[in-house]
Each structure stands twice: as C-alpha cells, then as structure tokens.
Design an enzyme around this catalytic site. Structure first.
Site, PDB file in Angstrom:
ATOM      1  N   SER A  61     -18.454 -58.420 -48.046  1.00  0.00           N
ATOM      2  CA  SER A  61     -20.235 -57.749 -48.533  1.00  0.00           C
ATOM      3  C   SER A  61     -20.845 -58.086 -48.357  1.00  0.00           C
ATOM      4  CB  SER A  61     -19.481 -55.913 -47.623  1.00  0.00           C
ATOM      5  OG  SER A  61     -21.150 -55.189 -48.064  1.00  0.00           O
ATOM      6  N   HIS A  86     -14.157 -59.945 -38.843  1.00  0.00           N
ATOM      7  CA  HIS A  86     -15.501 -59.527 -39.461  1.00  0.00           C
ATOM      8  C   HIS A  86     -16.067 -61.020 -39.818  1.00  0.00           C
ATOM      9  CE1 HIS A  86     -16.998 -57.625 -43.091  1.00  0.00           C
ATOM     10  NE2 HIS A  86     -18.179 -57.083 -42.492  1.00  0.00           N
ATOM     11  N   THR A 131     -24.816 -62.257 -43.127  1.00  0.00           N
ATOM     12  CA  THR A 131     -25.891 -62.023 -42.258  1.00  0.00           C
ATOM     13  C   THR A 131     -27.487 -62.766 -42.747  1.00  0.00           C
ATOM     14  OG1 THR A 131     -25.683 -59.545 -42.037  1.00  0.00           O
ATOM     15  CG2 THR A 131     -28.150 -60.612 -41.949  1.00  0.00           C
TER      16      THR A 131
HETATM   17  P1  ATP Z   1     -22.580 -57.199 -44.625  1.00  0.00           P
HETATM   18  O1  ATP Z   1     -20.903 -56.908 -44.355  1.00  0.00           O
HETATM   19  O2  ATP Z   1     -22.091 -55.878 -45.501  1.00  0.00           O
HETATM   20  O3  ATP Z   1     -23.347 -56.632 -43.361  1.00  0.00           O
HETATM   21  P2  ATP Z   1     -23.073 -60.218 -45.674  1.00  0.00           P
HETATM   22  O4  ATP Z   1     -21.376 -60.815 -45.596  1.00  0.00           O
HETATM   23  O5  ATP Z   1     -24.269 -59.688 -44.577  1.00  0.00           O
HETATM   24  O6  ATP Z   1     -22.604 -58.288 -46.038  1.00  0.00           O
HETATM   25  P3  ATP Z   1     -25.948 -60.693 -46.556  1.00  0.00           P
HETATM   26  O7  ATP Z   1     -26.337 -59.071 -45.689  1.00  0.00           O
HETATM   27  O8  ATP Z   1     -25.964 -61.932 -45.629  1.00  0.00           O
HETATM   28  O9  ATP Z   1     -24.082 -60.291 -46.623  1.00  0.00           O
HETATM   29  O10 ATP Z   1     -25.978 -60.684 -48.824  1.00  0.00           O
HETATM   30  C1  ATP Z   1     -26.055 -61.316 -49.170  1.00  0.00           C
HETATM   31  C2  ATP Z   1     -26.719 -61.192 -49.963  1.00  0.00           C
HETATM   32  O11 ATP Z   1     -27.279 -62.391 -51.630  1.00  0.00           O
HETATM   33  C3  ATP Z   1     -28.615 -61.284 -49.593  1.00  0.00           C
HETATM   34  O12 ATP Z   1     -29.336 -60.407 -50.050  1.00  0.00           O
HETATM   35  C4  ATP Z   1     -28.935 -62.717 -50.222  1.00  0.00           C
HETATM   36  O13 ATP Z   1     -30.166 -62.701 -50.442  1.00  0.00           O
HETATM   37  C5  ATP Z   1     -28.606 -62.883 -51.419  1.00  0.00           C
HETATM   38  N1  ATP Z   1     -28.609 -63.819 -52.102  1.00  0.00           N
HETATM   39  C6  ATP Z   1     -27.979 -64.620 -52.882  1.00  0.00           C
HETATM   40  N2  ATP Z   1     -27.729 -66.309 -53.201  1.00  0.00           N
HETATM   41  C7  ATP Z   1     -27.138 -66.520 -52.236  1.00  0.00           C
HETATM   42  C8  ATP Z   1     -26.553 -67.010 -51.566  1.00  0.00           C
HETATM   43  N3  ATP Z   1     -26.492 -68.458 -52.355  1.00  0.00           N
HETATM   44  N4  ATP Z   1     -25.973 -67.908 -49.890  1.00  0.00           N
HETATM   45  C9  ATP Z   1     -25.933 -66.815 -49.788  1.00  0.00           C
HETATM   46  N5  ATP Z   1     -26.314 -64.924 -50.569  1.00  0.00           N
HETATM   47  C10 ATP Z   1     -27.432 -64.913 -51.312  1.00  0.00           C
HETATM   48 MN    MN Z   2     -24.449 -58.500 -42.501  1.00  0.00          MN
END
Ligand code: ATP
Ligand code: MN
Length: 534
Positions: free
Chosen positions: A237, A219, A242
């Site tokens: 998540s 994942h 992403t």
């Molecule tokens: P999923 O498994 O649900 O797809 P994901 O790991 O892909 O989750 P992201 O979609 O990248 O998660 O979400 C991270 C969120 O946190 C985004 O909305 C991003 O703008 C926000 N964010 C704020 N600060 C940070 C940071 N320092 N680093 C990464 N993301 C951040």
């Molecule tokens: Mn994602």
C-alpha cells in the site's frame, strides 16, 4: 417484505425474510440518491459522492479471520495473518447478522470477479448502506445481465452498524471480517471501510486460483503499451501501484488485483480505488479527472464553507480514497485482459532512502525481493518524532494470502523464466537521506525511469552493482539527472549511507531466515551481502 425496488432477488438461501425494504441492483445514480436521502454523505462540486466510513478509515488486519473447516484445515497458512475462526461461532454470528439486517432496509448487488471468463466468480454483495453498494458497483465487474433468481457462488454480507460481542462471538473486538470457504460466504461487520469488501474477495481468489487452478494471483497493477506489451507493478500500500499504472501513454488493465494464467493476465476487478492525499490535476491527471458524478470519495474534507475537496487535508485520515469504474479512465482496457508481461516492477517506498530509484534484478534476485516484499512506513513515536519502520510483507501482499507465500513465489519464478520477463526494483520512496532529511523521489522522475525501462532505453546503458544490495543500477536514464540514480551519491555523508544501508540489509537477512528452508542456494545468495555481528 414491504417494498422492493426493481426485482426481488432470491434470498431464500439466506435468512433474510423479514426485511423492510430491499434495493436490488440499483444504478449508480439511484445509489447516489439513496445515499443522499439517508444522510450517508454529500455531493462534492465535481459531482462525486463524499462519505465518511466511520471509526475505520482503513482495513483492520487483526480482525480478519478464516473459518477452519475441511477446505482450509490443511491448506491455509495459519498464523497471525490467517487467524482461525470456529465454524459454529460463524453460524451464530451469521444468524445474528441476518436478524439485524432483516429489521431494516438493505442493498443487494450481483456482480462478478475476474475479467477472464474461464475464472469468473459470481458474487452477491449485501450491504447495509447505499455507499457500500456503490463501491461494489465500481470495484467488481459489472455483468451485462443478472439473474435475480439464481444463487450466486459467493455471498458477502457487510453491515457497518452490526457489532459483534467478542466474549460470545469469538471475535477480537466489535468489528470483523470472516471468510468461510465451505459456506462460500464473507461476513463484514462493525466497519464501514469499503476496502474490506474488495480485499475479502481478493483473499478468496488468492486461495482458489493458485490452489485449484494453478493460476498465479497477484497484488499488482497492470497496463499495456501501444505494441501490446504488458507491464505489471507489484507493491504494498502506498508504493504507487495505482498512481504509476495510470499512464496516458499506455492503456490501463487494472490498479490492484490480477491473475496470471498460462498466456494472459487478467484483472479481478472492474474499477480503481485510488489514494487522494495531495492529489493534483497536474501530477495525476487521469485520477483527478475520474472524480466526477458516480465516483465515491471516502473520508475527505471540503474547504470550509464549500463543497470543493481539500486533498491536502488529512484530518480524518492519510488514507483518503476515491473509487470509480475502470471506464472513468479514458484509456482502460475492457475486458481487462493483457498478454503475459514483458516487464515486472517491484515498487517499494523506502523511507530509509537506501534502495536505488531503479535497478535491474536477475531472476534469483527477483525471487528474493518478491519473497521479502519490502517497503518502509513512516511511523510516529510517543515523543512525536517520526522515523521510518521497515515492513516485510511476502509477495507484496502477505495480508491477503491464505496459502504459504512460497506457493505464489514458485509460480512467479516459473513464469518469469518461461516468459523471459525483465524484473525491476523501483524505489518510489526517499532520496538524499531518510525521511526527515531527504525527500520523496519526484513522481516525474519515477515515471521517466519506468518509461525508459518499458521503451528499452535502459537495454544498452551501463549498469553498476550496488555494493551492498547487489542489484544493478543504470548509470544513466533519459530525463533523469544521473546523480540521483545512485542513492549513495545523494546523501550528504556517504559513510552514513553505508552504515544505514548495512543496517537495512541486516533486516532483509533476518526477515528471510523464515523462508530459507523453502529457498534454493541461488535465491539465498541473491540477497544483500552482509555480515551480521552478534
Ligand atoms: P494501495 O495498495 O493502498 O491501493 P498503491 O500502491 O496503489 O496503494 P498509490 O495509491 O499509487 O499506492 O499511492 C502512492 C502515493 O504516493 C500517491 O499518493 C502518490 O501521489 C504518491 N507519490 C509521491 N511520489 C511518488 C513517486 N515517486 N512514485 C509513486 N507515487 C508517489
Ligand atoms: Mn492502489
């Protein structure tokens, strides 16, 4: 069957004879038109289709079942993640679902999973709505040719309007997602949340690849630098998979699900599924620009009286999403394959503000933190007070793992050693205090830390061990203020930091007890140093 658009797929192996209309393999434009005609949604000013998924705006883990049969009985890690389902009940539910669909139009799409041809999995997805089919077009790999007459290996049937009767059907409530490994079929009903479809096939691959093919399924997101060096980002998540894999300096392999075979990693999917909350063109330009005609927005609101998306509006859910094919990101790698990674990042959104924003892990610490799979959610209480809540999800994806987490952890451990991979722990969560007092680490600093790690700029700086978690913290990092690297220094009261850090460490230790018997002494000792008072 009264009307068939395009070719008639072979549905003979299914019970779907009496359908009114069957829409097979429509193009995105046809699906958008169909969705508009059926009042499933409307167009945003960017051209993207905006729909609502209904009652469910996220997955429903308690309603995810696996049929207990000869394939799964002694292999699956049964419990509250992988909940047993009776095969006879599955057959009855299947008959009811196909009878339901037979009376109405539906959409059929042939697609596949796994960019590496050796592991290709052909999947046919039958959806009640046009928007779900558009999602499948984006998130699965789009085969160049399809054979409507062939029977695919796996079939997914997703009907949001079909409700189970828990008393008769053996489900917990009206909605369900059930995987049947013998019949190679997934049934999704009572929910319109598209993520259930992709995570269903992800769970299937998380069984097949490690169990039958000795390939590690992960994942994680992945990208590759100009020198061909791959980086992989694990995380639960909302931790940044992403967001951080979309990096203009590097080419995107994928944002959520990958496999690691002997010499390469490969994406399972053909697109991305990004969170939209507070999205801006400035901070996340690639994702922002991917929202255009063809893309599918979920559960957003427009500014009143307009068709302009208000990304700050979380009235329907915090989990607003957009899906689009990988080629909507201009530097995507297609087919999405890369060399074995040189760097692995474990992302955590630590709402307690305890873990350092970046630290380097030894191979044993890597195993410890991988098995722990820590992040912290911000949860509301009955008094409206919001406080952080620790989550431990083994391998950063326990909810999707049909096998015992140690299976994946061992495969990862071998690969880290074999390929001499650098492993980093990155806290994309809070700094300067817990949620409420501190604030979220600025995205530009997290990006700078990752860039520095990838470019080797942290190879020759000094590190200091964290006094409780033992992970190694760099004393400096290009484009990042020195004083935010050690979290203790960012808290107004360092004694309070120590107290809270010890509490979090105790939660790690407690959680790890269940894995102790599968671990070595080295891995156990790699965890935080903590004396728990009883
Ligand atoms: P999923 O498994 O649900 O797809 P994901 O790991 O892909 O989750 P992201 O979609 O990248 O998660 O979400 C991270 C969120 O946190 C985004 O909305 C991003 O703008 C926000 N964010 C704020 N600060 C940070 C940071 N320092 N680093 C990464 N993301 C951040
Ligand atoms: Mn994602």
């Amino acid at each position: 069957m009264k009307r068939v658009l395009n070719q008639l797929p072979d549905l003979g192996y299914l019970n779907l004879g009496g359908a009114e209309e069957v829409f097979y393999q429509l193009t995105p434009a046809q699906l958008v038109q169909a969705a508009l005609k059926r009042n499933e949604g409307s167009l945003a000013d960017s051209g993207a289709l905006a729909i609502d998924t209904g009652k469910f705006t996220g997955r429903s883990p308690k309603d995810r079942f696996i049929v207990e049969d000869d394939v799964t009985r002694n292999t699956v890690w049964w419990g509250d993640v992988n909940i047993k389902f009776d095969p006879a009940k599955f057959d009855t539910l299947y008959n009811k679902m196909t009878a339901y669909l037979s009376g109405r139009p539906f959409f059929v799409r042939d697609a596949c999973a796994c960019a590496n041809e050796k592991y290709h999995l052909d999947v046919r997805v039958i959806t009640e709505t046009a928007y779900q089919n558009l999602f499948v077009h984006h998130l699965f790999i789009r085969p160049e040719v399809v054979d409507a007459k062939s029977k695919p290996e796996w079939t997914v049937i997703a009907a949001p309007g079909f409700m189970a009767d828990p008393a008769i059907d053996g489900t917990r409530q009206e909605n369900f997602s059930i995987i049947n490994f013998s019949r190679k079929m997934i049934l999704v009903g009572g929910t319109g949340y598209t993520g259930e479809i992709k995570k269903g096939i992800f769970s299937v691959l998380n069984f097949i690849l490690p169990h039958d093919k000795k390939v590690l399924s992960m994942h994680c997101s992945a990208n590759v630098g100009p020198e061909g060096d791959t980086a992989v980002f694990f995380g639960l998540s909302g931790t940044g998979k992403t967001t951080l894999s979309a990096d203009p300096q590097r080419n995107l392999i994928g944002d959520d699900e990958h496999g690691w075979s002997d010499y390469s990693i490969f994406n399972f999917e053909g697109g991305c599924y990004a969170k939209c909350v507070n999205l801006t063109a400035e901070s996340e330009p690639q994702i922002f620009n991917a929202i255009r005609f063809g893309s599918l927005l979920e559960n957003i609101n427009f500014y009143k009286g307009t068709s302009r998306v208000n990304f700050a509006d979380v009235e329907k859910t915090e989990n607003t999403r957009v899906s689009y094919p990988l080629n909507y990101i201009n530097n995507a790698v297609i087919p999405s394959i890369g060399a074995s990674p040189k760097n692995i990042f474990f992302l955590t959104a630590d709402a307690f503000g305890i873990l350092p924003p970046i630290s380097k892990l030894t191979p044993e610490q890597a195993m410890y933190y991988f098995i722990s799979g820590y992040t912290a959610k911000v949860a509301g209480t009955e008094h409206g007070v919001v406080h952080p809540e620790a989550t431990f999800s083994a391998c950063f994806g326990k909810a999707f793992l049909p096998l015992h987490p140690i299976t994946y952890a061992r495969l990862l451990g071998h690969k880290i050693k074999e390929h001499d991979v650098n492993v980093w722990l990155v806290n994309t969560g809070w700094t300067g205090g817990a949620f409420g007092t501190g604030k979220r680490m600025r995205l530009k600093y997290t990006r700078a830390m990752i860039t520095a790690a990838l470019n080797g700029q942290l190879d020759n700086v000094h590190f200091e061990p964290h006094h409780i978690f033992n992970v190694n913290i760099p004393l400096s990092c290009p484009h990042v203020p020195d004083n935010i690297l050690n979290p203790r220094k960012t808290w107004a009261n360092p004694d309070e930091y120590d107290e809270r850090a010890s509490e979090l460490a105790a939660l790690f230790v407690k959680n790890f007890e269940q894995y102790a018997k599968y671990s070595t002494a080295e891995i156990l000792n790699a965890g935080p140093a903590v004396t728990i008072s009883v």
